[in-house]
Enzyme design. Structure first.
Site, PDB file in Angstrom:
ATOM      1  N   GLY A  51       0.690  -1.221   0.050  1.00  0.00           N
ATOM      2  CA  GLY A  51       0.103   0.025  -0.066  1.00  0.00           C
ATOM      3  C   GLY A  51       0.665   1.230   0.015  1.00  0.00           C
ATOM      4  N   SER A  52       1.915   1.238  -0.689  1.00  0.00           N
ATOM      5  CA  SER A  52       2.799   2.327  -0.604  1.00  0.00           C
ATOM      6  C   SER A  52       2.215   3.613  -1.390  1.00  0.00           C
ATOM      7  CB  SER A  52       4.228   2.483  -0.911  1.00  0.00           C
ATOM      8  OG  SER A  52       4.354   1.910  -2.388  1.00  0.00           O
ATOM      9  N   ASN A  53       1.401   3.059  -2.587  1.00  0.00           N
ATOM     10  CA  ASN A  53       0.802   4.263  -3.200  1.00  0.00           C
ATOM     11  C   ASN A  53      -0.527   4.759  -2.469  1.00  0.00           C
ATOM     12  OD1 ASN A  53       1.720   4.803  -6.112  1.00  0.00           O
ATOM     13  ND2 ASN A  53       1.912   2.571  -5.985  1.00  0.00           N
ATOM     14  N   ARG A  73     -16.268 -15.269  -9.237  1.00  0.00           N
ATOM     15  CA  ARG A  73     -15.810 -13.677  -9.303  1.00  0.00           C
ATOM     16  C   ARG A  73     -16.825 -12.857  -9.187  1.00  0.00           C
ATOM     17  NH1 ARG A  73     -10.833 -11.946 -11.162  1.00  0.00           N
ATOM     18  NH2 ARG A  73     -10.247 -13.733 -11.910  1.00  0.00           N
ATOM     19  N   MET A 113      -4.612  -6.457  -6.985  1.00  0.00           N
ATOM     20  CA  MET A 113      -4.215  -7.382  -7.987  1.00  0.00           C
ATOM     21  C   MET A 113      -5.453  -8.430  -8.335  1.00  0.00           C
ATOM     22  SD  MET A 113      -1.386  -6.008  -8.467  1.00  0.00           S
ATOM     23  CE  MET A 113      -0.145  -7.045  -9.083  1.00  0.00           C
ATOM     24  N   ARG A 114      -6.587  -8.268  -8.460  1.00  0.00           N
ATOM     25  CA  ARG A 114      -7.608  -8.724  -8.856  1.00  0.00           C
ATOM     26  C   ARG A 114      -7.968  -8.193 -10.217  1.00  0.00           C
ATOM     27  NH1 ARG A 114      -7.307 -13.546  -6.716  1.00  0.00           N
ATOM     28  NH2 ARG A 114      -9.332 -13.974  -7.504  1.00  0.00           N
ATOM     29  N   ASN A 121      -6.791   3.568 -12.124  1.00  0.00           N
ATOM     30  CA  ASN A 121      -5.740   2.508 -11.723  1.00  0.00           C
ATOM     31  C   ASN A 121      -4.153   2.991 -11.830  1.00  0.00           C
ATOM     32  OD1 ASN A 121      -4.578  -0.015 -11.211  1.00  0.00           O
ATOM     33  ND2 ASN A 121      -4.472  -0.475 -13.197  1.00  0.00           N
ATOM     34  N   HIS A 174      -0.568   1.531 -13.018  1.00  0.00           N
ATOM     35  CA  HIS A 174      -0.076   0.287 -13.608  1.00  0.00           C
ATOM     36  C   HIS A 174       1.649   0.588 -13.829  1.00  0.00           C
ATOM     37  CE1 HIS A 174       0.132  -3.328 -15.628  1.00  0.00           C
ATOM     38  NE2 HIS A 174       0.909  -2.863 -16.629  1.00  0.00           N
ATOM     39  N   SER A 195       1.851   4.654 -15.257  1.00  0.00           N
ATOM     40  CA  SER A 195       0.541   5.153 -15.939  1.00  0.00           C
ATOM     41  C   SER A 195      -0.465   5.139 -14.981  1.00  0.00           C
ATOM     42  CB  SER A 195       0.270   4.531 -17.126  1.00  0.00           C
ATOM     43  OG  SER A 195       1.306   4.272 -18.068  1.00  0.00           O
ATOM     44  N   ASP A 223      -6.080  -2.902 -18.222  1.00  0.00           N
ATOM     45  CA  ASP A 223      -4.957  -2.080 -18.437  1.00  0.00           C
ATOM     46  C   ASP A 223      -5.156  -1.142 -19.363  1.00  0.00           C
ATOM     47  OD1 ASP A 223      -3.994  -2.624 -15.900  1.00  0.00           O
ATOM     48  OD2 ASP A 223      -2.759  -4.357 -16.907  1.00  0.00           O
TER      49      ASP A 223
HETATM   50  C1  GAR Z   1       2.728  -0.854  -7.649  1.00  0.00           C
HETATM   51  O1  GAR Z   1       3.983  -0.683  -8.477  1.00  0.00           O
HETATM   52  C2  GAR Z   1       1.603  -0.701  -8.760  1.00  0.00           C
HETATM   53  O2  GAR Z   1       1.771   0.025 -10.002  1.00  0.00           O
HETATM   54  C3  GAR Z   1       1.367  -2.010  -8.933  1.00  0.00           C
HETATM   55  O3  GAR Z   1       1.537  -2.893  -7.826  1.00  0.00           O
HETATM   56  C4  GAR Z   1       2.461  -2.106  -7.068  1.00  0.00           C
HETATM   57  C5  GAR Z   1       1.848  -1.650  -5.727  1.00  0.00           C
HETATM   58  O4  GAR Z   1       2.585  -1.320  -4.725  1.00  0.00           O
HETATM   59  N1  GAR Z   1       0.265  -2.271  -9.647  1.00  0.00           N
HETATM   60  C6  GAR Z   1       0.018  -3.263 -10.579  1.00  0.00           C
HETATM   61  O5  GAR Z   1       0.815  -4.154 -10.882  1.00  0.00           O
HETATM   62  C7  GAR Z   1      -1.579  -3.591 -11.053  1.00  0.00           C
HETATM   63  N2  GAR Z   1      -1.576  -4.407 -12.086  1.00  0.00           N
HETATM   64  P1  GAR Z   1       2.157  -0.330  -3.434  1.00  0.00           P
HETATM   65  O6  GAR Z   1       1.109  -1.641  -2.765  1.00  0.00           O
HETATM   66  O7  GAR Z   1       3.395  -0.466  -2.448  1.00  0.00           O
HETATM   67  O8  GAR Z   1       1.367   0.619  -3.958  1.00  0.00           O
END
Ligand code: GAR
Length: 192
Positions: free
Chosen positions: A13-15, A66, A91-92, A108, A110, A137, A146
């Site tokens: 969850g850093s983002n 799903r 990631m689903r 999102n 990516h 992106s 995506d």
């Molecule tokens: C991030 O790099 C994000 O872009 C990627 O997962 C990571 C999550 O990091 N997302 C994907 O690959 C989506 N298909 P975070 O949990 O530290 O934010």
């Protein structure tokens, strides 16, 4: 009145943390819920430490159903009444039905320069292809994976000695700048 933002995560969850930290002051939005499909996602406690409600809709008990998982996700999201949903390392893969419920309001991030490298293992694929640039992106989510309209991108150089891990770390620094900037612009656009 501030716009309400729900953030979906699956991992550290850093983002999400960066989005939450930046939704203060004159920002047009506020975080109202962090939701994970994994009970062990490290981001859940980080959200609570930041004072944001955090909850789990575990996908595992739905084992392959799903639609039922997404119905539970929708029910939990609807209780939070979000104006905007941010996928942040969620990631689903989502069905068209779920995406259409929130279309135009779901973002999102990516880790590639879309339209290159949709799906997984983006950094390894960029290195294997001999690319000199990688990046990230932020896009609107549409039913195709995506594939939605791109709202912002940031790029970084790929070095000769990069590994997928070292490249991911360099890209993540950019993700933490890009996603808050795009969310702020997007939210401001909704309040115009
Ligand atoms: C991030 O790099 C994000 O872009 C990627 O997962 C990571 C999550 O990091 N997302 C994907 O690959 C989506 N298909 P975070 O949990 O530290 O934010």
């Amino acid at each position: 009145m501030s716009l309400r933002v729900a953030i979906l995560i699956s991992g550290g969850g850093s983002n999400m943390v960066r989005l939450v930290e930046t939704m203060t002051g004159d920002h047009p939005a506020r975080p109202v819920l962090v939701l994970s499909n994994r009970p062990d996602a490290g981001g859940l406690q980080k959200a609570r430490d930041l004072g944001v409600e955090a909850d789990v809709v575990d996908h595992k008990p739905f084992s392959g159903d799903r639609a039922a998982f997404e119905a539970a996700l929708t029910e939990r999201l609807e209780r939070a009444k979000p104006d905007i949903i941010c996928l942040a390392g969620f990631m689903r893969v989502l069905t068209a039905g779920f995406v259409e419920r929130w279309q135009g309001r779901m973002l999102n991030i990516h880790p590639s320069l879309l339209p290159k490298y949709k799906g997984l293992d983006t950094h390894a694929r960029a290195i294997a292809a001999g690319d000199t640039q990688a990046g990230c992106s932020v896009h609107l989510v549409t039913p195709e994976l995506d594939d939605g309209p791109i709202l912002g991108q940031a790029s970084v150089p790929i070095h000769d000695d990069d590994t997928p891990q070292s490249l991911a770390e360099r890209v993540l620094v950019q993700e933490h700048q890009l996603y808050p900037r795009v969310l702020r612009e997007f939210a401001a656009g909704l309040t115009d």
